[in-house]
Design a protein around this motif. Sequence first.
Motif, PDB file in Angstrom:
ATOM      1  N   LEU A 292       0.828  -1.200   0.000  1.00 58.93           N
ATOM      2  CA  LEU A 292       0.000   0.000   0.000  1.00 58.93           C
ATOM      3  C   LEU A 292       0.868   1.258   0.000  1.00 58.93           C
ATOM      4  N   GLY A 293       1.930   1.150   0.727  1.00 65.09           N
ATOM      5  CA  GLY A 293       2.781   2.337   0.813  1.00 65.09           C
ATOM      6  C   GLY A 293       3.637   2.521  -0.423  1.00 65.09           C
ATOM      7  N   ALA A 294       3.699   1.532  -1.306  1.00 64.94           N
ATOM      8  CA  ALA A 294       4.534   1.630  -2.496  1.00 64.94           C
ATOM      9  C   ALA A 294       4.021   2.694  -3.436  1.00 64.94           C
ATOM     10  N   HIS A 295       2.783   2.822  -3.497  1.00 68.00           N
ATOM     11  CA  HIS A 295       2.225   3.852  -4.364  1.00 68.00           C
ATOM     12  C   HIS A 295       2.534   5.214  -3.799  1.00 68.00           C
ATOM     13  N   ALA A 296       2.475   5.311  -2.481  1.00 63.94           N
ATOM     14  CA  ALA A 296       2.659   6.621  -1.879  1.00 63.94           C
ATOM     15  C   ALA A 296       4.119   7.001  -1.808  1.00 63.94           C
ATOM     16  N   GLN A 297       4.938   6.040  -1.576  1.00 62.97           N
ATOM     17  CA  GLN A 297       6.330   6.411  -1.374  1.00 62.97           C
ATOM     18  C   GLN A 297       7.211   5.443  -2.135  1.00 62.97           C
ATOM     19  N   GLY A 298       7.967   5.857  -2.976  1.00 64.78           N
ATOM     20  CA  GLY A 298       8.851   5.036  -3.807  1.00 64.78           C
ATOM     21  C   GLY A 298      10.126   4.697  -3.071  1.00 64.78           C
ATOM     22  N   ASN A 299      10.769   5.684  -2.484  1.00 63.86           N
ATOM     23  CA  ASN A 299      12.043   5.492  -1.795  1.00 63.86           C
ATOM     24  C   ASN A 299      11.872   4.738  -0.501  1.00 63.86           C
ATOM     25  N   SER A 300      10.844   5.059   0.209  1.00 63.22           N
ATOM     26  CA  SER A 300      10.658   4.387   1.496  1.00 63.22           C
ATOM     27  C   SER A 300      10.310   2.919   1.273  1.00 63.22           C
ATOM     28  N   LEU A 301       9.769   2.604   0.102  1.00 60.07           N
ATOM     29  CA  LEU A 301       9.469   1.220  -0.225  1.00 60.07           C
ATOM     30  C   LEU A 301      10.736   0.401  -0.316  1.00 60.07           C
ATOM     31  N   GLN A 302      11.736   0.917  -0.903  1.00 59.20           N
ATOM     32  CA  GLN A 302      13.000   0.201  -1.005  1.00 59.20           C
ATOM     33  C   GLN A 302      13.623   0.006   0.385  1.00 59.20           C
ATOM     34  N   TYR A 303      13.470   1.008   1.194  1.00 63.57           N
ATOM     35  CA  TYR A 303      13.993   0.922   2.547  1.00 63.57           C
ATOM     36  C   TYR A 303      13.238  -0.163   3.335  1.00 63.57           C
ATOM     37  N   GLU A 304      11.946  -0.205   3.244  1.00 66.28           N
ATOM     38  CA  GLU A 304      11.123  -1.191   3.921  1.00 66.28           C
ATOM     39  C   GLU A 304      11.411  -2.592   3.391  1.00 66.28           C
ATOM     40  N   LEU A 305      11.601  -2.689   2.085  1.00 66.90           N
ATOM     41  CA  LEU A 305      11.905  -3.973   1.465  1.00 66.90           C
ATOM     42  C   LEU A 305      13.243  -4.514   1.975  1.00 66.90           C
ATOM     43  N   ALA A 306      14.215  -3.671   2.146  1.00 63.66           N
ATOM     44  CA  ALA A 306      15.510  -4.081   2.674  1.00 63.66           C
ATOM     45  C   ALA A 306      15.356  -4.567   4.118  1.00 63.66           C
ATOM     46  N   ASN A 307      14.550  -3.863   4.892  1.00 61.25           N
ATOM     47  CA  ASN A 307      14.304  -4.282   6.269  1.00 61.25           C
ATOM     48  C   ASN A 307      13.597  -5.640   6.326  1.00 61.25           C
ATOM     49  N   LEU A 308      12.640  -5.807   5.401  1.00 65.30           N
ATOM     50  CA  LEU A 308      11.933  -7.084   5.354  1.00 65.30           C
ATOM     51  C   LEU A 308      12.868  -8.231   5.006  1.00 65.30           C
ATOM     52  N   ARG A 309      13.774  -8.003   4.053  1.00 65.09           N
ATOM     53  CA  ARG A 309      14.731  -9.035   3.670  1.00 65.09           C
ATOM     54  C   ARG A 309      15.623  -9.395   4.858  1.00 65.09           C
ATOM     55  N   GLU A 310      16.026  -8.389   5.598  1.00 65.19           N
ATOM     56  CA  GLU A 310      16.883  -8.631   6.762  1.00 65.19           C
ATOM     57  C   GLU A 310      16.116  -9.404   7.829  1.00 65.19           C
ATOM     58  N   ASP A 311      14.845  -9.037   8.061  1.00 63.58           N
ATOM     59  CA  ASP A 311      14.009  -9.767   9.023  1.00 63.58           C
ATOM     60  C   ASP A 311      13.825 -11.218   8.591  1.00 63.58           C
ATOM     61  N   MET A 312      13.611 -11.419   7.282  1.00 67.51           N
ATOM     62  CA  MET A 312      13.425 -12.767   6.751  1.00 67.51           C
ATOM     63  C   MET A 312      14.700 -13.597   6.955  1.00 67.51           C
TER      64      MET A 312
END
Length: 190
Positions: free
Chosen positions: A14-34
């Motif tokens: 949902l936030g990908a549409h709103a924020q492009g850069n923060s999406l990459q940051y969140e995705l990196a955090n998710l990968r690290e959590d995984m």
Amino acid sequence: MLLRLTLIFFAVALGAHAQGNSLQYELANLREDMRGLVQRVGELTLRVEQLERENASLRRSSDSAAQSYATVSQLNDAVADLNRIVKAAAASSKGEVLKEVDRKISALAKQTNAALDSLAKGQAQRPAVQTTFSEDYSQQGTSYTVQRGDTISSIAQKTGARARDIINANKIGDPTRLQVGQTLFIPQPK
């Protein structure tokens, strides 16, 4: 954990549409959590496997230990066997003791019979007990206390009196039966 990951994924979408850069940051955090979760699941899997091996080892030890312990029935049988052995030993011992007692009683009976025979022979050789006594002795005299080992004749020798006078004066029916401590009247010699 899975619910958290799903929520995060929807939030990222949902936030990908709103924020492009923060999406990459969140995705990196998710990968690290995984990656952390995968590592933790691997550790837990190893621990579970180790516990299963330990559990199997304990079961084997428990089974072998159970086989080494005796059952109540086995203990009862062993006690019954011991009781039979003890009773047999006691019966054997009683028999031996009874034989020994019988042997000793037989020996004692022989000794008693020999003693009785000896006494009977001694009684036969003894003079008859005197029952009548003469008054032909001096009425004056002294008293004498019988000592151990004294006989009528030894007392007569010590006192100078006649043995017959001592017997008559004291009415002694059996001169062989003097008692230690007995007091006798000793007539003065005539």
